[in-house]
Design a protein around this motif. Structure first.
Motif, PDB file in Angstrom:
ATOM      1  N   ARG A 183       0.872  -1.185   0.000  1.00 15.78           N
ATOM      2  CA  ARG A 183       0.000   0.000   0.000  1.00 15.78           C
ATOM      3  C   ARG A 183       0.903   1.228   0.000  1.00 15.78           C
ATOM      4  O   ARG A 183       1.305   1.747   1.036  1.00 15.78           O
ATOM      5  N   LEU A 184       1.216   1.691  -1.200  1.00 16.01           N
ATOM      6  CA  LEU A 184       2.193   2.763  -1.368  1.00 16.01           C
ATOM      7  C   LEU A 184       1.496   4.100  -1.556  1.00 16.01           C
ATOM      8  O   LEU A 184       0.509   4.212  -2.301  1.00 16.01           O
ATOM      9  N   LEU A 185       2.032   5.114  -0.900  1.00 17.41           N
ATOM     10  CA  LEU A 185       1.521   6.484  -1.019  1.00 17.41           C
ATOM     11  C   LEU A 185       2.705   7.394  -1.282  1.00 17.41           C
ATOM     12  O   LEU A 185       3.719   7.313  -0.587  1.00 17.41           O
ATOM     13  N   THR A 186       2.612   8.247  -2.282  1.00 11.56           N
ATOM     14  CA  THR A 186       3.629   9.265  -2.481  1.00 11.56           C
ATOM     15  C   THR A 186       3.008  10.645  -2.314  1.00 11.56           C
ATOM     16  O   THR A 186       1.879  10.886  -2.741  1.00 11.56           O
ATOM     17  N   GLU A 187       3.761  11.522  -1.679  1.00 12.69           N
ATOM     18  CA  GLU A 187       3.351  12.918  -1.498  1.00 12.69           C
ATOM     19  C   GLU A 187       4.266  13.857  -2.276  1.00 12.69           C
ATOM     20  O   GLU A 187       4.353  15.038  -1.986  1.00 12.69           O
ATOM     21  N   GLY A 188       4.949  13.273  -3.270  1.00 10.69           N
ATOM     22  CA  GLY A 188       5.797  14.077  -4.130  1.00 10.69           C
ATOM     23  C   GLY A 188       7.171  14.314  -3.547  1.00 10.69           C
ATOM     24  O   GLY A 188       7.703  13.474  -2.829  1.00 10.69           O
ATOM     25  N   GLY A 189       7.715  15.471  -3.840  1.00 10.15           N
ATOM     26  CA  GLY A 189       7.125  16.581  -4.552  1.00 10.15           C
ATOM     27  C   GLY A 189       6.951  16.368  -6.041  1.00 10.15           C
ATOM     28  O   GLY A 189       7.065  15.243  -6.554  1.00 10.15           O
ATOM     29  N   PRO A 190       6.698  17.516  -6.729  1.00 11.48           N
ATOM     30  CA  PRO A 190       6.379  17.463  -8.145  1.00 11.48           C
ATOM     31  C   PRO A 190       7.437  16.759  -8.994  1.00 11.48           C
ATOM     32  O   PRO A 190       7.088  16.057  -9.953  1.00 11.48           O
ATOM     33  N   ARG A 191       8.710  16.917  -8.658  1.00 11.87           N
ATOM     34  CA  ARG A 191       9.753  16.290  -9.467  1.00 11.87           C
ATOM     35  C   ARG A 191       9.715  14.762  -9.318  1.00 11.87           C
ATOM     36  O   ARG A 191       9.782  14.029 -10.302  1.00 11.87           O
ATOM     37  N   LEU A 192       9.619  14.280  -8.068  1.00  9.59           N
ATOM     38  CA  LEU A 192       9.539  12.837  -7.857  1.00  9.59           C
ATOM     39  C   LEU A 192       8.276  12.277  -8.490  1.00  9.59           C
ATOM     40  O   LEU A 192       8.303  11.215  -9.129  1.00  9.59           O
TER      41      LEU A 192
END
Length: 261
Positions: A183-192
């Motif tokens: 259960r993966l969540l990314t919050e960035g930022g925009p570049r990642l």
């Protein structure tokens, strides 16, 4: 708060409760079978800017923070870029008490792991993210990152080596899933987030749209990376609260589109 569009068989009573939001944002069944699902949670103004006065915090509101907490509480791991960790002053994740029993039942740790993507390893190792986490922080870096820095990081965090020259994000996601964190969540930022999208790893986007026009030179929520083709998405839920819109989009595959359960 009102649900304008919701997935099938989701409760509509008290849509602003953590329990109702947890049902709306539930991960799909594939995560129970070892297959990762990567969702992104981002906020933007009406003109597309991902920051106000240099930070995403300025675009947020009470409901956005509530959903932010629910998404973290549902996740195994939060994937974030080192630049965002530094700019936003990241601290260890804490899952709300209301989710403690559900996390135990799902075999999850008391809080999600924070996994930082960093090639240079320019991190403040005395920060609470490394000294006070409920679960040990993870740092994802490259084989050619500074060896001395990598040894220092390994004393306070788990290190995953993925790629050389730049972080191999498919290998990084596979390594996280290999630890049981599907259960993966990314919050960035925009570049990642741009790099994840370009690598065809983004399954879902939860976008909070703030009723603000910010102008300026803030980046979009996905920035920098070139994608070979535009990725089509389908809207699966939409919530409104005091002018904020909280959208949830999933990848639209040519033959089928997964549904959250």
């Amino acid at each position: 708060m009102q649900q304008l569009i919701s997935p099938p068989a989701r409760p509509s009573a008290d849509p602003g409760s953590p329990e109702s939001l947890a049902a709306v944002y539930a991960y799909p069944d594939q995560v129970n079978h070892g297959l990762p699902w990567l969702r992104a949670n981002m906020v933007a103004g009406l003109d597309g800017g991902a920051r106000l006065d240099g930070l995403s915090e300025g675009l947020s509101g009470d409901a956005d923070k509530l959903i932010f907490g629910v998404l973290r509480a549902l996740s195994d791991v939060v994937l974030v870029g080192a630049e965002t960790v530094r700019a936003e002053g990241y601290r260890p994740a804490r899952a709300p008490a209301a989710f403690a029993a559900a996390r135990r039942a799902a075999g999850q740790a008391p809080a999600p792991v924070i996994a930082i993507v960093s090639r240079s390893l320019g991190l403040d190792l005395a920060a609470p993210l490394f000294t006070e986490p409920l679960v040990r922080t993870v740092v994802i870096t490259t084989a050619d990152s500074p060896a001395e820095s990598r040894r220092a990081v390994a004393e306070v965090a788990d290190v995953i080596v993925a790629g050389e020259g730049s972080v191999d994000l498919p290998a990084a996601v596979a390594a996280l899933a290999g630890r049981g964190w599907t259960r993966l969540l990314t919050e960035g930022g925009p570049r990642l987030l741009g790099q994840l999208a370009a690598a065809d790893l983004l399954d879902e986007l939860c976008l909070s749209l703030a009723p603000l026009i910010t102008a300026g030179d803030a980046p979009r929520i996905i920035h920098g990376a070139e994608m070979p083709d535009a990725q089509r998405m389908r809207l699966v839920s939409l919530i409104e609260q005091k002018g904020f819109l909280f959208t949830r989009y999933q990848r639209l595959h040519p033959d089928s589109a997964p549904s959250a359960t």
